[in-house]
Design a protein around this motif. Structure first.
Motif, PDB file in Angstrom:
ATOM      1  N   CYS A  14       0.835  -1.203   0.000  1.00 41.36           N
ATOM      2  CA  CYS A  14       0.000   0.000   0.000  1.00 41.36           C
ATOM      3  C   CYS A  14       0.871   1.256   0.000  1.00 41.36           C
ATOM      4  O   CYS A  14       0.509   2.276  -0.588  1.00 41.36           O
ATOM      5  CB  CYS A  14      -0.914   0.003   1.226  1.00 41.36           C
ATOM      6  SG  CYS A  14      -2.073  -1.379   1.282  1.00 41.36           S
ATOM      7  N   CYS A  17       1.701   2.308  -3.493  1.00 40.20           N
ATOM      8  CA  CYS A  17       0.607   2.321  -4.467  1.00 40.20           C
ATOM      9  C   CYS A  17       0.067   3.738  -4.649  1.00 40.20           C
ATOM     10  O   CYS A  17      -0.238   4.430  -3.679  1.00 40.20           O
ATOM     11  CB  CYS A  17      -0.515   1.397  -4.011  1.00 40.20           C
ATOM     12  SG  CYS A  17      -1.914   1.348  -5.151  1.00 40.20           S
ATOM     13  N   TRP A  43      -0.522 -10.179  -5.143  1.00 43.02           N
ATOM     14  CA  TRP A  43      -1.314  -9.581  -6.218  1.00 43.02           C
ATOM     15  C   TRP A  43      -1.590 -10.629  -7.280  1.00 43.02           C
ATOM     16  O   TRP A  43      -0.895 -11.637  -7.390  1.00 43.02           O
ATOM     17  CB  TRP A  43      -0.590  -8.375  -6.825  1.00 43.02           C
ATOM     18  CG  TRP A  43       0.814  -8.650  -7.279  1.00 43.02           C
ATOM     19  CD1 TRP A  43       1.963  -8.456  -6.565  1.00 43.02           C
ATOM     20  CD2 TRP A  43       1.228  -9.181  -8.552  1.00 43.02           C
ATOM     21  NE1 TRP A  43       3.055  -8.827  -7.301  1.00 43.02           N
ATOM     22  CE2 TRP A  43       2.648  -9.274  -8.521  1.00 43.02           C
ATOM     23  CE3 TRP A  43       0.540  -9.572  -9.694  1.00 43.02           C
ATOM     24  CZ2 TRP A  43       3.375  -9.757  -9.602  1.00 43.02           C
ATOM     25  CZ3 TRP A  43       1.274 -10.054 -10.780  1.00 43.02           C
ATOM     26  CH2 TRP A  43       2.671 -10.137 -10.730  1.00 43.02           C
ATOM     27  N   ARG A  66      -5.573  -2.537  -8.377  1.00 40.20           N
ATOM     28  CA  ARG A  66      -4.330  -1.753  -8.379  1.00 40.20           C
ATOM     29  C   ARG A  66      -4.114  -1.098  -9.740  1.00 40.20           C
ATOM     30  O   ARG A  66      -3.595   0.015  -9.840  1.00 40.20           O
ATOM     31  CB  ARG A  66      -3.147  -2.654  -8.030  1.00 40.20           C
ATOM     32  CG  ARG A  66      -1.844  -1.923  -7.699  1.00 40.20           C
ATOM     33  CD  ARG A  66      -0.770  -2.902  -7.246  1.00 40.20           C
ATOM     34  NE  ARG A  66       0.465  -2.242  -6.884  1.00 40.20           N
ATOM     35  CZ  ARG A  66       0.786  -1.845  -5.665  1.00 40.20           C
ATOM     36  NH1 ARG A  66      -0.078  -2.036  -4.677  1.00 40.20           N
ATOM     37  NH2 ARG A  66       1.935  -1.262  -5.406  1.00 40.20           N
ATOM     38  N   CYS A 116      -4.866  -6.497  -5.746  1.00 40.25           N
ATOM     39  CA  CYS A 116      -4.280  -6.954  -4.491  1.00 40.25           C
ATOM     40  C   CYS A 116      -5.292  -7.868  -3.811  1.00 40.25           C
ATOM     41  O   CYS A 116      -6.482  -7.544  -3.749  1.00 40.25           O
ATOM     42  CB  CYS A 116      -3.966  -5.768  -3.583  1.00 40.25           C
ATOM     43  SG  CYS A 116      -2.778  -4.602  -4.292  1.00 40.25           S
TER      44      CYS A 116
END
Length: 236
Positions: A14, A17, A43, A66, A116
């Motif tokens: 995270c 991202c 992922w 994502r 994810c």
């Protein structure tokens, strides 16, 4: 049945991202975000046209998009599929499975996409320890309820032109939220998909877009849309 999309190597984080500010990690501090990272299983890469999950599959995880985009399709009745939603990077999908612990729709990639994988039992446990994460999860479920309520209102109270205009404005707002252009974007879904989602025919969608273009509200070039007058679209 086709094999499930392969789980990616390495860990999706995270903290790195670009969608973290609108996804599950929103409002989390660095330490809390790191703990969320620890429960993200990895992922998955899902190719265009492939299913992330199918109606009837056991519910185990939520999926944070994502990259790429998805549509959800309600199990066909009388041979006709119904699109129940469109999801893009920053959105989470799979919440349909929480109620009965099985998914009630198919999730199909509209383009090559990456999600994810977040095991729900681990996420629930972490929510009990991190209140901002719990609040964010509640907001996500609430937003899904609001989306479905608006969809029912759209189908019940709006004309075909109003439905198409509302759809374009919704996509516009979602791109703006993600820091992209709100007036020039690519519609990843087909005209037929849009029609299914809006409860109108493919021909109606195409005819309405052509009419809006003739009126100077937008331009259409294949799947690329440029909105020229947002206020006029909103006033339809």
């Amino acid at each position: 049945m086709p094999a499930a999309p392969a789980l990616g190597h390495g860990r999706a984080r995270c903290t790195t991202c670009m969608m973290r500010n609108i996804c599950m990690a929103a409002s989390l501090e660095a330490g809390e975000m790191a703990r969320l990272d620890s429960v993200v299983q990895g992922w998955r890469s899902v190719r265009q046209g492939e299913r992330l999950y199918r109606a009837g599959d056991p519910f185990r995880s939520l999926y944070a998009v994502r990259a790429g985009s998805f549509k959800t399709v309600v199990a066909p009745e009388r041979g006709k599929e119904t699109i129940s939603g469109f999801y893009m990077a920053g959105d989470s999908i799979g919440m349909d499975g929480v109620c009965k612990e099985t998914h009630n729709c198919d999730a199909i990639a509209l383009e090559d996409s990456v999600v994810c994988v977040i095991p729900f039992h681990l996420l629930e446990a972490l929510c009990r320890e991190i209140k901002p994460l719990q609040r964010q999860l509640h907001k996500m479920f609430s937003a899904e309820i609001v989306r479905e309520s608006r969809q029912m209102m759209l189908l019940g109270n709006m004309s075909a032109e109003q439905r198409v205009a509302a759809f374009l404005l919704n996509v516009s707002a979602r791109y703006r939220e993600r820091g992209y252009s709100a007036t020039s974007f690519v519609l990843r879904m087909t005209r037929e998909d849009i029609g299914s989602f809006l409860g109108v025919t493919l021909e109606t969608v195409s005819r309405t877009l052509s009419k809006f273009q003739q009126e100077g509200l937008l331009t259409v070039q294949g799947k690329t849309i440029e909105l020229l007058n947002l206020d006029a679209l909103d006033a339809r």
